[in-house]
Design a protein around this motif. Structure first.
Motif, PDB file in Angstrom:
ATOM      1  N   ALA A   1       4.044   5.359   6.978  1.00 28.24           N
ATOM      2  CA  ALA A   1       3.944   6.375   5.933  1.00 28.24           C
ATOM      3  C   ALA A   1       3.448   7.695   6.518  1.00 28.24           C
ATOM      4  O   ALA A   1       3.994   8.765   6.212  1.00 28.24           O
ATOM      5  N   VAL A   2       2.444   7.626   7.369  1.00 25.62           N
ATOM      6  CA  VAL A   2       1.921   8.840   8.028  1.00 25.62           C
ATOM      7  C   VAL A   2       3.009   9.490   8.859  1.00 25.62           C
ATOM      8  O   VAL A   2       3.221  10.708   8.807  1.00 25.62           O
ATOM      9  N   GLU A   3       3.713   8.687   9.621  1.00 22.70           N
ATOM     10  CA  GLU A   3       4.777   9.212  10.493  1.00 22.70           C
ATOM     11  C   GLU A   3       5.879   9.880   9.664  1.00 22.70           C
ATOM     12  O   GLU A   3       6.387  10.938  10.039  1.00 22.70           O
ATOM     13  N   ALA A   4       6.252   9.278   8.563  1.00 19.58           N
ATOM     14  CA  ALA A   4       7.298   9.862   7.715  1.00 19.58           C
ATOM     15  C   ALA A   4       6.861  11.225   7.175  1.00 19.58           C
ATOM     16  O   ALA A   4       7.630  12.189   7.209  1.00 19.58           O
ATOM     17  N   ILE A   5       5.631  11.315   6.707  1.00 18.91           N
ATOM     18  CA  ILE A   5       5.140  12.592   6.178  1.00 18.91           C
ATOM     19  C   ILE A   5       5.065  13.633   7.288  1.00 18.91           C
ATOM     20  O   ILE A   5       5.419  14.800   7.088  1.00 18.91           O
ATOM     21  N   ARG A   6       4.654  13.220   8.459  1.00 19.08           N
ATOM     22  CA  ARG A   6       4.587  14.160   9.594  1.00 19.08           C
ATOM     23  C   ARG A   6       5.973  14.641  10.020  1.00 19.08           C
ATOM     24  O   ARG A   6       6.108  15.704  10.601  1.00 19.08           O
ATOM     25  N   HIS A   7       6.991  13.835   9.712  1.00 19.31           N
ATOM     26  CA  HIS A   7       8.375  14.227  10.036  1.00 19.31           C
ATOM     27  C   HIS A   7       9.051  14.883   8.833  1.00 19.31           C
ATOM     28  O   HIS A   7      10.271  14.766   8.654  1.00 19.31           O
ATOM     29  N   GLN A   8       8.253  15.509   7.984  1.00 17.04           N
ATOM     30  CA  GLN A   8       8.738  16.335   6.875  1.00 17.04           C
ATOM     31  C   GLN A   8       9.371  15.562   5.713  1.00 17.04           C
ATOM     32  O   GLN A   8      10.096  16.152   4.917  1.00 17.04           O
ATOM     33  N   VAL A   9       9.119  14.269   5.605  1.00 21.61           N
ATOM     34  CA  VAL A   9       9.561  13.546   4.410  1.00 21.61           C
ATOM     35  C   VAL A   9       8.593  13.937   3.295  1.00 21.61           C
ATOM     36  O   VAL A   9       7.378  13.870   3.489  1.00 21.61           O
ATOM     37  N   PRO A  10       9.094  14.387   2.162  1.00 22.84           N
ATOM     38  CA  PRO A  10       8.195  14.849   1.103  1.00 22.84           C
ATOM     39  C   PRO A  10       7.310  13.731   0.558  1.00 22.84           C
ATOM     40  O   PRO A  10       7.751  12.595   0.401  1.00 22.84           O
ATOM     41  N   ALA A  11       6.077  14.106   0.267  1.00 20.79           N
ATOM     42  CA  ALA A  11       5.157  13.184  -0.401  1.00 20.79           C
ATOM     43  C   ALA A  11       5.387  13.302  -1.910  1.00 20.79           C
ATOM     44  O   ALA A  11       5.665  14.383  -2.417  1.00 20.79           O
ATOM     45  N   CYS A  12       5.294  12.195  -2.618  1.00 22.13           N
ATOM     46  CA  CYS A  12       5.449  12.208  -4.077  1.00 22.13           C
ATOM     47  C   CYS A  12       4.419  13.158  -4.676  1.00 22.13           C
ATOM     48  O   CYS A  12       3.242  13.130  -4.311  1.00 22.13           O
TER      49      CYS A  12
ATOM     50  N   GLU B   1       0.822  -1.215   0.000  1.00 18.35           N
ATOM     51  CA  GLU B   1       0.000   0.000   0.000  1.00 18.35           C
ATOM     52  C   GLU B   1       0.853   1.261   0.000  1.00 18.35           C
ATOM     53  O   GLU B   1       0.507   2.254  -0.619  1.00 18.35           O
ATOM     54  N   TRP B   2       1.988   1.223   0.702  1.00 15.46           N
ATOM     55  CA  TRP B   2       2.817   2.422   0.863  1.00 15.46           C
ATOM     56  C   TRP B   2       4.277   2.064   0.673  1.00 15.46           C
ATOM     57  O   TRP B   2       4.715   0.971   1.017  1.00 15.46           O
ATOM     58  N   LEU B   3       5.032   3.020   0.137  1.00 20.27           N
ATOM     59  CA  LEU B   3       6.465   2.832  -0.081  1.00 20.27           C
ATOM     60  C   LEU B   3       7.218   4.052   0.425  1.00 20.27           C
ATOM     61  O   LEU B   3       6.702   5.173   0.346  1.00 20.27           O
ATOM     62  N   VAL B   4       8.434   3.812   0.910  1.00 19.78           N
ATOM     63  CA  VAL B   4       9.347   4.929   1.164  1.00 19.78           C
ATOM     64  C   VAL B   4      10.524   4.742   0.219  1.00 19.78           C
ATOM     65  O   VAL B   4      10.997   3.637   0.000  1.00 19.78           O
ATOM     66  N   GLN B   5      10.954   5.851  -0.352  1.00 20.53           N
ATOM     67  CA  GLN B   5      12.068   5.840  -1.295  1.00 20.53           C
ATOM     68  C   GLN B   5      13.300   6.359  -0.580  1.00 20.53           C
ATOM     69  O   GLN B   5      13.287   7.455  -0.034  1.00 20.53           O
ATOM     70  N   HIS B   6      14.342   5.561  -0.593  1.00 18.64           N
ATOM     71  CA  HIS B   6      15.601   5.939   0.045  1.00 18.64           C
ATOM     72  C   HIS B   6      16.500   6.638  -0.963  1.00 18.64           C
ATOM     73  O   HIS B   6      16.438   6.374  -2.154  1.00 18.64           O
ATOM     74  N   GLY B   7      17.347   7.502  -0.456  1.00 18.56           N
ATOM     75  CA  GLY B   7      18.328   8.166  -1.303  1.00 18.56           C
ATOM     76  C   GLY B   7      19.507   7.246  -1.548  1.00 18.56           C
ATOM     77  O   GLY B   7      19.461   6.049  -1.252  1.00 18.56           O
ATOM     78  N   LEU B   8      20.576   7.805  -2.063  1.00 18.50           N
ATOM     79  CA  LEU B   8      21.771   7.001  -2.295  1.00 18.50           C
ATOM     80  C   LEU B   8      22.325   6.489  -0.965  1.00 18.50           C
ATOM     81  O   LEU B   8      22.896   5.407  -0.904  1.00 18.50           O
TER      82      LEU B   8
ATOM     83  N   ARG C   1      15.364   1.223  -4.739  1.00 20.81           N
ATOM     84  CA  ARG C   1      15.583   2.128  -3.618  1.00 20.81           C
ATOM     85  C   ARG C   1      14.309   2.349  -2.800  1.00 20.81           C
ATOM     86  O   ARG C   1      14.245   3.239  -1.968  1.00 20.81           O
ATOM     87  N   CYS C   2      13.287   1.539  -3.036  1.00 21.84           N
ATOM     88  CA  CYS C   2      12.032   1.657  -2.292  1.00 21.84           C
ATOM     89  C   CYS C   2      11.819   0.416  -1.444  1.00 21.84           C
ATOM     90  O   CYS C   2      12.226  -0.672  -1.807  1.00 21.84           O
ATOM     91  N   ARG C   3      11.147   0.635  -0.324  1.00 19.78           N
ATOM     92  CA  ARG C   3      10.765  -0.512   0.502  1.00 19.78           C
ATOM     93  C   ARG C   3       9.350  -0.284   1.007  1.00 19.78           C
ATOM     94  O   ARG C   3       8.925   0.854   1.232  1.00 19.78           O
ATOM     95  N   PRO C   4       8.598  -1.361   1.177  1.00 24.88           N
ATOM     96  CA  PRO C   4       7.223  -1.226   1.656  1.00 24.88           C
ATOM     97  C   PRO C   4       7.188  -0.835   3.131  1.00 24.88           C
ATOM     98  O   PRO C   4       8.074  -1.209   3.908  1.00 24.88           O
ATOM     99  N   VAL C   5       6.192  -0.044   3.486  1.00 22.64           N
ATOM    100  CA  VAL C   5       5.981   0.350   4.878  1.00 22.64           C
ATOM    101  C   VAL C   5       4.491   0.266   5.182  1.00 22.64           C
ATOM    102  O   VAL C   5       3.657   0.217   4.288  1.00 22.64           O
ATOM    103  N   SER C   6       4.172   0.276   6.463  1.00 25.86           N
ATOM    104  CA  SER C   6       2.770   0.258   6.876  1.00 25.86           C
ATOM    105  C   SER C   6       2.166   1.651   6.715  1.00 25.86           C
ATOM    106  O   SER C   6       2.878   2.646   6.520  1.00 25.86           O
ATOM    107  N   ARG C   7       0.869   1.726   6.852  1.00 29.44           N
ATOM    108  CA  ARG C   7       0.177   3.016   6.771  1.00 29.44           C
ATOM    109  C   ARG C   7       0.696   3.943   7.861  1.00 29.44           C
ATOM    110  O   ARG C   7       0.965   5.123   7.616  1.00 29.44           O
ATOM    111  N   ASP C   8       0.827   3.421   9.064  1.00 26.20           N
ATOM    112  CA  ASP C   8       1.306   4.243  10.185  1.00 26.20           C
ATOM    113  C   ASP C   8       2.716   4.783   9.928  1.00 26.20           C
ATOM    114  O   ASP C   8       3.008   5.940  10.243  1.00 26.20           O
TER     115      ASP C   8
END
Length: 115
Positions: free
Chosen positions: A91-102, A54-61, A82-89
């Motif tokens: 993904a929400v936490e990453a966005i709340r911590h200023q990780v940009p949304a696609c 459902e959700w992915l986070v993309q890692h940098g180099l 460079r992507c790995r699956p994550v849970s909904r929680d």
């Protein structure tokens, strides 16, 4: 030796055409069978493929850095290593911590984080 009659020539021509048509049909039937086999394999591979997360986070180099959050079916990261699956929680936490949304798949909108 006498020349063949017109009727004999027509019968001969019919036999030749039937042989050629039979050979052509056999070839076409082989092509059809091969294409059906390929289609069956393609469907089987599609059915055996694990579902998109459902959700992915993309890692940098640097794998410690997270560059973006994506929905699982985002076309911009299709096949990315460079992507790995994550849970909904997560993904929400990453966005709340200023990780940009696609900006293409807008996971922040899908997650209901935009007002």
């Amino acid at each position: 030796m006498s020349e063949p009659s017109r009727l004999e020539l027509l019968h001969f021509t019919r036999r030749v055409v039937m042989q050629q048509a039979t050979a052509a049909l056999r070839q076409i039937d082989g092509w059809i069978a091969e294409e059906e086999r390929r289609e069956t394999e393609r469907r089987r591979r599609e059915e055996d493929r694990p579902p998109h997360p459902e959700w992915l986070v993309q890692h940098g180099l640097n794998p410690k850095n997270i560059d973006a959050v994506h929905t699982g079916d985002c076309w911009t990261v299709e096949g990315s290593d460079r992507c790995r699956p994550v849970s909904r929680d997560q993904a929400v936490e990453a966005i709340r911590h200023q990780v940009p949304a696609c900006t293409f798949c807008r996971p922040d909108t899908v997650l209901g984080l935009l007002e």
